[in-house]
Enzyme design. Structure first.
Site, mmCIF file in Angstrom:
data_model
loop_
_atom_site.group_PDB
_atom_site.id
_atom_site.type_symbol
_atom_site.label_atom_id
_atom_site.label_comp_id
_atom_site.label_asym_id
_atom_site.label_seq_id
_atom_site.Cartn_x
_atom_site.Cartn_y
_atom_site.Cartn_z
ATOM 1 N N PRO A 22 0.840 -1.204 0.000
ATOM 2 C CA PRO A 22 0.000 0.000 0.000
ATOM 3 C C PRO A 22 0.867 1.243 0.000
ATOM 4 C CG PRO A 22 0.107 -0.939 2.192
ATOM 5 C CD PRO A 22 0.816 -1.902 1.284
ATOM 6 N N THR A 24 0.679 5.608 -0.489
ATOM 7 C CA THR A 24 -0.067 6.845 -0.676
ATOM 8 C C THR A 24 0.260 7.445 -2.041
ATOM 9 O OG1 THR A 24 0.005 7.273 1.693
ATOM 10 C CG2 THR A 24 -0.436 9.156 0.272
ATOM 11 N N GLN A 97 -6.873 -1.073 1.666
ATOM 12 C CA GLN A 97 -6.317 -0.743 2.971
ATOM 13 C C GLN A 97 -7.167 0.346 3.622
ATOM 14 O OE1 GLN A 97 -2.772 1.701 3.910
ATOM 15 N NE2 GLN A 97 -1.852 -0.211 4.618
ATOM 16 N N TYR A 178 -0.328 6.069 12.009
ATOM 17 C CA TYR A 178 -1.734 6.448 11.911
ATOM 18 C C TYR A 178 -2.514 5.911 13.121
ATOM 19 C CZ TYR A 178 -0.092 7.800 7.335
ATOM 20 O OH TYR A 178 0.634 8.386 6.324
ATOM 21 N N ARG A 225 -1.703 -4.782 8.818
ATOM 22 C CA ARG A 225 -0.320 -4.341 8.587
ATOM 23 C C ARG A 225 0.199 -3.634 9.833
ATOM 24 N NH1 ARG A 225 3.116 -3.396 4.185
ATOM 25 N NH2 ARG A 225 4.226 -1.413 4.052
ATOM 26 N N GLY A 315 7.052 -2.036 -2.805
ATOM 27 C CA GLY A 315 6.514 -0.705 -3.027
ATOM 28 C C GLY A 315 7.012 -0.047 -4.290
#
Length: 358
Positions: A22, A24, A97, A178, A225, A315
């Site tokens: 995942p 951004t 996600q 987060y 995750r 990634g």
């Protein structure tokens, strides 16, 4: 090569063990609706064993970045339906996600009266707004015990929307500073109720969210995750004993659920802590070690063949190479990612990377 063999992860049947991590990317419209460009981007990468989408916000006050997509409104859900359909038509598998940004934002981004966190502790620093200017991170509202039920319900509703939109599953984002990660760290969680204080108490809310989402959409469709000791965005985990106790409590708490997989972001997958968490989980284990260097074919192969992981999350290599699995399988040269376009808004550095020539 084992890296290219099938893998069953809960209800997910993966044709190979290369997972798109995942990342951004910030290409949604101003209303958080995924665009056709996003659908094209993920469909191009359908050859990955599994695609994990960028972090998607489950409520307006948890949006972390301009351009981040959500899964709150019907319009957003329909946008994601187009994404899932495009990936499936290309033969791929994709999970969404779910990312509550917590305190990693400001009301200038969310458009809401407040932002939320386990405790009223702000991040020391600034974030970038939609117009390119910067603003300090906001002071978050410390969620009350009663409000945690709402946060949990938002995750559940988001998961249901994702499945209804055609996604193969969801991944809970409990990493990278987060909200769920904020609960795990004593630097961001100084609560004195049942969700703070001891390692087990700090892990409790994350376990409850996983339980609720698994009960709603099926544990075999849910991954999670984590990033122990990543020390990012002021979520500091520097006491080795506390880290071990916290993450052991977390993984032991979710192990009985039978989740699809546990994904761990860590610089050293062979680290004893990482492997002890794998043993405690007892299920499909995905590792992501790409920190300073882009994950290489040889590294990914070694992680799987040496039984340090069942699959490898990749990634930057997946960003720059839409046909990464074909390139790795044939030992072909790879494109280099354009770092300057990672957080841009258009097709450049997103859907325009070349594929292998015929």
């Amino acid at each position: 090569m084992k890296l290219f063999t099938p893998l069953t992860a809960g209800d997910l049947e993966l044709p190979n063990r290369v997972v798109m991590a995942p990342m951004t990317r910030l290409r949604a419209d101003e209303n958080g609706v995924p665009t056709e460009l996003i659908a094209e981007h993920y469909a191009q990468r359908a050859g990955m064993g599994l695609i994990v989408s960028e972090g998607v916000f489950p409520s307006a006050e948890t949006r972390a970045y301009p351009g981040q997509p959500g899964i709150v409104t019907d319009e957003q859900q329909e946008g994601w339906r187009r994404v899932a359909s495009a990936v499936h038509e290309a033969g791929g598998r994709i999970v969404m996600q779910l990312m509550n940004g917590g305190r990693v934002t400001t009301t200038a981004i969310t458009g809401t009266p407040r932002i939320v966190a386990p405790s009223a502790i702000a991040i020391d620093g600034e974030t970038r707004l939609a117009d390119g200017s910067k603003a300090p991170y906001g002071l978050p509202h410390a969620l009350t015990t009663d409000e945690l039920a709402t946060v949990k319900a938002e995750f559940v509703d988001a998961a249901r929307r994702a499945i209804d939109a055609g996604f193969d599953g969801v991944e809970l984002h409990a990493a990278n500073g987060y909200l769920l990660h904020e609960f795990l760290s004593p630097a961001s969680n100084v609560r004195t109720d049942a969700y703070g204080g001891s390692p087990a108490a700090r892990a409790a809310f994350v376990i409850e969210v996983a339980q609720a989402v698994a009960a709603s959409v099926g544990a075999g469709r849910v991954g999670i995750r984590i990033s122990p000791s990543h020390n990012i965005q002021d979520v500091l985990e520097t006491d080795a004993d506390d880290v071990r106790a916290t993450y052991t409590a977390l993984v032991s708490g979710i192990a009985p659920l039978g989740l699809a997989y546990l994904s761990v972001l860590h610089a050293s997958p062979a680290d004893e802590l990482v492997q002890s968490l794998r043993a405690a989980f007892g299920g499909v284990f995905v590792v992501n070690s790409g920190f300073s260097e882009m994950t290489s074919r040889d590294e990914a192969h070694a992680l799987v063949s040496d039984d340090l992981a069942d699959a490898v999350a990749v990634g930057r290599a997946a960003i720059a190479n839409p046909d990464l699995v074909d390139r790795w399988r044939g030992a072909h040269p790879e494109n280099t990612p354009d770092q300057a376009t990672i957080y841009a808004s258009g097709a450049e550095g997103y859907t325009d990377y070349p594929r292998l020539s015929a």
